[in-house]
Design a protein around this motif. Structure first.
Motif, PDB file in Angstrom:
ATOM      1  N   ASN A 271     187.609   3.284 -43.514  1.00 52.70           N
ATOM      2  CA  ASN A 271     188.532   3.358 -44.654  1.00 52.70           C
ATOM      3  C   ASN A 271     189.706   2.402 -44.492  1.00 52.70           C
ATOM      4  OD1 ASN A 271     186.789   5.365 -45.457  1.00 52.70           O
ATOM      5  ND2 ASN A 271     188.176   7.048 -44.993  1.00 52.70           N
ATOM      6  N   ASP A 272     189.377   1.140 -44.224  1.00 46.53           N
ATOM      7  CA  ASP A 272     190.406   0.098 -44.089  1.00 46.53           C
ATOM      8  C   ASP A 272     191.435   0.430 -43.024  1.00 46.53           C
ATOM      9  OD1 ASP A 272     189.455  -1.796 -45.962  1.00 46.53           O
ATOM     10  OD2 ASP A 272     190.270  -0.610 -47.609  1.00 46.53           O
ATOM     11  N   GLY A 273     190.978   1.010 -41.922  1.00 43.36           N
ATOM     12  CA  GLY A 273     191.861   1.229 -40.782  1.00 43.36           C
ATOM     13  C   GLY A 273     192.512   2.590 -40.708  1.00 43.36           C
ATOM     14  N   GLU A 274     192.067   3.534 -41.537  1.00 42.73           N
ATOM     15  CA  GLU A 274     192.593   4.906 -41.430  1.00 42.73           C
ATOM     16  C   GLU A 274     192.242   5.507 -40.081  1.00 42.73           C
ATOM     17  OE1 GLU A 274     191.708   9.335 -43.353  1.00 42.73           O
ATOM     18  OE2 GLU A 274     191.085   7.545 -44.458  1.00 42.73           O
ATOM     19  N   LYS A 275     191.024   5.231 -39.618  1.00 44.69           N
ATOM     20  CA  LYS A 275     190.586   5.624 -38.279  1.00 44.69           C
ATOM     21  C   LYS A 275     189.946   4.416 -37.608  1.00 44.69           C
ATOM     22  CE  LYS A 275     191.249  10.234 -38.292  1.00 44.69           C
ATOM     23  NZ  LYS A 275     192.058  10.968 -37.290  1.00 44.69           N
ATOM     24  N   VAL A 276     190.131   4.337 -36.282  1.00 40.31           N
ATOM     25  CA  VAL A 276     189.518   3.270 -35.496  1.00 40.31           C
ATOM     26  C   VAL A 276     188.820   3.906 -34.301  1.00 40.31           C
ATOM     27  CG1 VAL A 276     189.891   1.118 -34.244  1.00 40.31           C
ATOM     28  CG2 VAL A 276     191.368   1.691 -36.180  1.00 40.31           C
ATOM     29  N   ALA A 277     187.623   3.412 -34.000  1.00 35.65           N
ATOM     30  CA  ALA A 277     186.878   3.908 -32.843  1.00 35.65           C
ATOM     31  C   ALA A 277     186.274   2.713 -32.126  1.00 35.65           C
ATOM     32  CB  ALA A 277     185.790   4.891 -33.280  1.00 35.65           C
ATOM     33  N   SER A 278     186.637   2.548 -30.851  1.00 45.49           N
ATOM     34  CA  SER A 278     186.238   1.366 -30.088  1.00 45.49           C
ATOM     35  C   SER A 278     185.538   1.773 -28.805  1.00 45.49           C
ATOM     36  CB  SER A 278     187.464   0.514 -29.739  1.00 45.49           C
ATOM     37  OG  SER A 278     188.244   0.243 -30.877  1.00 45.49           O
ATOM     38  N   GLY A 279     184.810   0.828 -28.232  1.00 46.88           N
ATOM     39  CA  GLY A 279     184.185   1.147 -26.961  1.00 46.88           C
ATOM     40  C   GLY A 279     183.377   0.001 -26.394  1.00 46.88           C
ATOM     41  N   ARG A 280     182.909   0.212 -25.156  1.00 46.23           N
ATOM     42  CA  ARG A 280     182.023  -0.718 -24.465  1.00 46.23           C
ATOM     43  C   ARG A 280     180.604  -0.170 -24.531  1.00 46.23           C
ATOM     44  NH1 ARG A 280     184.318  -3.984 -20.787  1.00 46.23           N
ATOM     45  NH2 ARG A 280     182.456  -5.246 -21.244  1.00 46.23           N
ATOM     46  N   VAL A 281     179.657  -1.063 -24.705  1.00 44.97           N
ATOM     47  CA  VAL A 281     178.236  -0.724 -24.646  1.00 44.97           C
ATOM     48  C   VAL A 281     177.541  -1.797 -23.824  1.00 44.97           C
ATOM     49  CG1 VAL A 281     178.033   0.616 -26.783  1.00 44.97           C
ATOM     50  CG2 VAL A 281     177.914  -1.876 -26.879  1.00 44.97           C
ATOM     51  N   PHE A 282     176.449  -1.417 -23.186  1.00 50.77           N
ATOM     52  CA  PHE A 282     175.743  -2.364 -22.320  1.00 50.77           C
ATOM     53  C   PHE A 282     174.242  -2.297 -22.634  1.00 50.77           C
ATOM     54  CE2 PHE A 282     179.674  -1.175 -20.234  1.00 50.77           C
ATOM     55  CZ  PHE A 282     180.219  -2.423 -19.984  1.00 50.77           C
ATOM     56  N   PRO A 283     173.858  -2.880 -23.774  1.00 47.17           N
ATOM     57  CA  PRO A 283     172.445  -2.853 -24.167  1.00 47.17           C
ATOM     58  C   PRO A 283     171.598  -3.735 -23.254  1.00 47.17           C
ATOM     59  CG  PRO A 283     173.686  -4.303 -25.620  1.00 47.17           C
ATOM     60  CD  PRO A 283     174.692  -3.619 -24.739  1.00 47.17           C
ATOM     61  N   ASN A 284     170.294  -3.457 -23.221  1.00 46.05           N
ATOM     62  CA  ASN A 284     169.401  -4.353 -22.493  1.00 46.05           C
ATOM     63  C   ASN A 284     169.025  -5.527 -23.400  1.00 46.05           C
ATOM     64  OD1 ASN A 284     167.107  -3.606 -24.132  1.00 46.05           O
ATOM     65  ND2 ASN A 284     166.953  -1.718 -22.925  1.00 46.05           N
ATOM     66  N   LYS A 285     168.279  -6.480 -22.882  1.00 47.71           N
ATOM     67  CA  LYS A 285     168.023  -7.725 -23.607  1.00 47.71           C
ATOM     68  C   LYS A 285     167.223  -7.515 -24.882  1.00 47.71           C
ATOM     69  CE  LYS A 285     168.326 -10.747 -19.566  1.00 47.71           C
ATOM     70  NZ  LYS A 285     167.614 -11.745 -18.709  1.00 47.71           N
ATOM     71  N   SER A 286     166.468  -6.415 -24.973  1.00 48.38           N
ATOM     72  CA  SER A 286     165.659  -6.164 -26.176  1.00 48.38           C
ATOM     73  C   SER A 286     166.436  -5.435 -27.267  1.00 48.38           C
ATOM     74  CB  SER A 286     164.417  -5.351 -25.804  1.00 48.38           C
ATOM     75  OG  SER A 286     164.783  -4.053 -25.348  1.00 48.38           O
ATOM     76  N   GLN A 287     167.649  -4.999 -26.978  1.00 44.86           N
ATOM     77  CA  GLN A 287     168.423  -4.214 -27.944  1.00 44.86           C
ATOM     78  C   GLN A 287     169.380  -5.121 -28.724  1.00 44.86           C
ATOM     79  OE1 GLN A 287     169.755  -1.205 -24.995  1.00 44.86           O
ATOM     80  NE2 GLN A 287     168.769   0.310 -26.326  1.00 44.86           N
ATOM     81  N   GLN A 288     168.833  -5.787 -29.760  1.00 47.31           N
ATOM     82  CA  GLN A 288     169.617  -6.726 -30.562  1.00 47.31           C
ATOM     83  C   GLN A 288     169.400  -6.516 -32.059  1.00 47.31           C
ATOM     84  OE1 GLN A 288     169.510 -10.820 -29.400  1.00 47.31           O
ATOM     85  NE2 GLN A 288     169.557 -10.379 -27.218  1.00 47.31           N
ATOM     86  N   LEU A 289     169.002  -5.313 -32.438  1.00 48.89           N
ATOM     87  CA  LEU A 289     168.700  -5.030 -33.844  1.00 48.89           C
ATOM     88  C   LEU A 289     169.657  -3.989 -34.424  1.00 48.89           C
ATOM     89  CD1 LEU A 289     164.813  -4.754 -33.546  1.00 48.89           C
ATOM     90  CD2 LEU A 289     166.125  -6.728 -34.340  1.00 48.89           C
ATOM     91  N   ILE A 290     169.748  -3.970 -35.760  1.00 49.76           N
ATOM     92  CA  ILE A 290     170.509  -2.955 -36.496  1.00 49.76           C
ATOM     93  C   ILE A 290     169.547  -2.262 -37.451  1.00 49.76           C
ATOM     94  CG2 ILE A 290     172.523  -2.498 -37.937  1.00 49.76           C
ATOM     95  CD1 ILE A 290     173.473  -5.361 -37.286  1.00 49.76           C
ATOM     96  N   PHE A 291     169.550  -0.928 -37.447  1.00 48.74           N
ATOM     97  CA  PHE A 291     168.735  -0.138 -38.364  1.00 48.74           C
ATOM     98  C   PHE A 291     169.614   0.920 -39.034  1.00 48.74           C
ATOM     99  CE2 PHE A 291     165.542  -1.458 -35.198  1.00 48.74           C
ATOM    100  CZ  PHE A 291     164.511  -1.894 -36.013  1.00 48.74           C
TER     101      PHE A 291
END
Length: 307
Positions: A271-291
């Motif tokens: 909602n244009d910055g009403e809430k923000v959620a951030s983090g680190r993720v460490f996907p493997n080389k095959s994890q490059q898709l969005i569904f």
């Protein structure tokens, strides 16, 4: 004169913030008065920023600003604030600031600055034109990360502009980030139609039905390092790794989402910055898709790498 805030612990093992003044020599102005509640056993990374006291959409020449105190209390009792990370990054909004008496007048309740997994040590400042900006450290103390074996840990967040809307603190990525966009792609995601992202992109969604689930850093089987569940009255994040699964859920009626991903970081603006959620993720080389679980139209901007 120059002033200095220092996070500290007193002799009673309680978190405090000290205020000092330099005018040829350092003078102790005492402990900052901003709460009557115990702030755990230590406060780290305090900073005070002054934000124009107007809604971001308003056009007026008022010079009135509200002080916002941003800091990281360690050992904070969860009856004071509900948080799930080892240490939260928090803020309070004051009506005014009496600097000589080290007092924040009429402070608000304590709030989480970020609802995600790894936001810490946010530093905020006022630019010469009066605008307020913040940069956070994405990496928590006393926490292990996948990069530890390479001898480094943590990353810096995007630069966020701070403002108010409906008396709420708003955090937005600065407009200059649009210069990183390489192209503009509109696509309908579904459970069997994903987008190959190379994990460096900006994604916008402004039209969707609840409930919905988005899968980021996913492989062809839909196994995702990050899931975002959009519910009618809340958003839930699920971070998956080889040996662990963590969740964060917070109340918000999501109407618009904007997510930045960059190899091992994500920053979600709701909602244009009403809430923000951030983090680190460490996907493997095959994890490059969005569904997405259900069909959903999204706008995707592949981003230039900045290194």
């Amino acid at each position: 004169s120059h002033y200095l805030l220092i996070g500290a612990q007193n002799h009673d093992l309680e978190g405090i913030i000290k205020l000092y003044k330099f005018d040829g020599h350092w003078q102790d102005l005492g402990n900052l008065d901003f709460t009557r509640q115990k702030m755990g056993y230590m406060i780290e990374c305090p900073n005070l920023v002054f934000i124009p006291n107007k809604d971001e959409d308003e056009e007026n020449d008022s010079n009135e600003k509200k002080p916002v105190l941003i800091f990281c209390p360690q050992g904070l009792d969860k009856s004071v604030l509900n948080y799930e990370s080892i240490y939260p990054n928090t803020y309070v909004i004051g009506e005014s600031f009496d600097i000589e008496n080290a007092s924040l007048f009429q402070p608000s309740e304590l709030s989480n600055l970020d609802e995600g997994f790894d936001c810490y040590a946010t530093q905020a400042f006022n630019a010469p034109d009066g605008r307020a900006y913040a940069i956070s450290w994405l990496g928590l103390p006393d926490t292990n990360y996948a990069t530890d074996r390479y001898g480094y840990q943590g990353a810096l967040s995007l630069v966020k502009e701070l403002s108010f809307k409906n008396q709420k603190l708003i955090q937005k990525p600065v407009k200059a980030l649009r210069s990183l966009r390489e192209s503009k792609i509109q696509i309908t995601l579904s459970s069997d139609k994903g987008f190959s992202s190379q994990n460096c992109y900006e994604l916008e969604i402004s039209d969707f039905q609840n409930p919905q689930i988005l899968y980021f850093f996913a492989d062809s089987l839909g196994k995702a390092a990050l899931e975002v569940q959009i519910n009618p009255e809340s958003v839930k994040l699920i971070r998956n790794s080889a040996n662990d699964k963590e969740t964060r859920e917070f109340p918000v009626r999501a109407q618009k989402l904007r997510l930045f991903a960059d190899i091992s970081t994500f920053e979600l603006f709701i909602n244009d910055g009403e809430k923000v959620a951030s983090g680190r993720v460490f996907p493997n080389k095959s994890q490059q898709l969005i569904f997405s679980k259900n069909p959903m139209k999204v706008m995707i901007y592949p981003l230039k790498h900045v290194y």
